[in-house]
Design an enzyme around this catalytic site. Structure first.
Site: not given
Length: 128
Positions: A11, A75
């Protein structure tokens, strides 16, 4: 045999220390796969980006780039954002096959390792 590259995809964060575990994973992958180009890329806040890492791999002669998300689950980013990023970079490098694999946290062995760690209460951090 085609030249393969592995991009570990995380991320990203503002604190540069946050990237150290991903770099340690990259070092271990290099040890396990000598001769394979291994890099770390980030979705946001850090560099290189996924596109930059894939482009560097393609420029180095990789015919296959495997993108390994260092995420716990599939996700929204992995379901929507990342496929769009890969599609865009794939269009720039049609001779290079780019493969997105499942999030590392969904692998049974990774789940088991996290459970063993949690069950043993390893690495207790102090609350400063």
């Amino acid at each position: 045999m085609s030249q393969e590259a592995i991009v570990l995809f995380a991320h990203g964060a503002r604190d540069p220390i946050w990237a150290l575990p991903a770099q340690r994973v990259a070092e271990e992958v290099r040890r396990l796969r000598p001769g394979t180009l291994v890099s770390v890329a980030f979705l946001e806040l850090m560099t290189p980006t996924l596109a930059e890492a894939v482009e560097a791999a393609a420029a180095s002669g990789a015919e296959v780039v495997r993108v390994v998300p260092l995420f716990l689950a599939q996700g929204g980013h992995l379901k929507r954002d990342v496929p769009a990023l890969i599609e865009a970079v794939q269009a720039k490098h049609p001779a290079c096959r780019i493969e997105l694999v499942t999030a590392v946290g969904e692998d049974a062995g990774v789940v088991q390792a996290m459970a063993v760690y949690a069950a043993g209460a390893g690495g207790v951090a102090s609350a400063d």
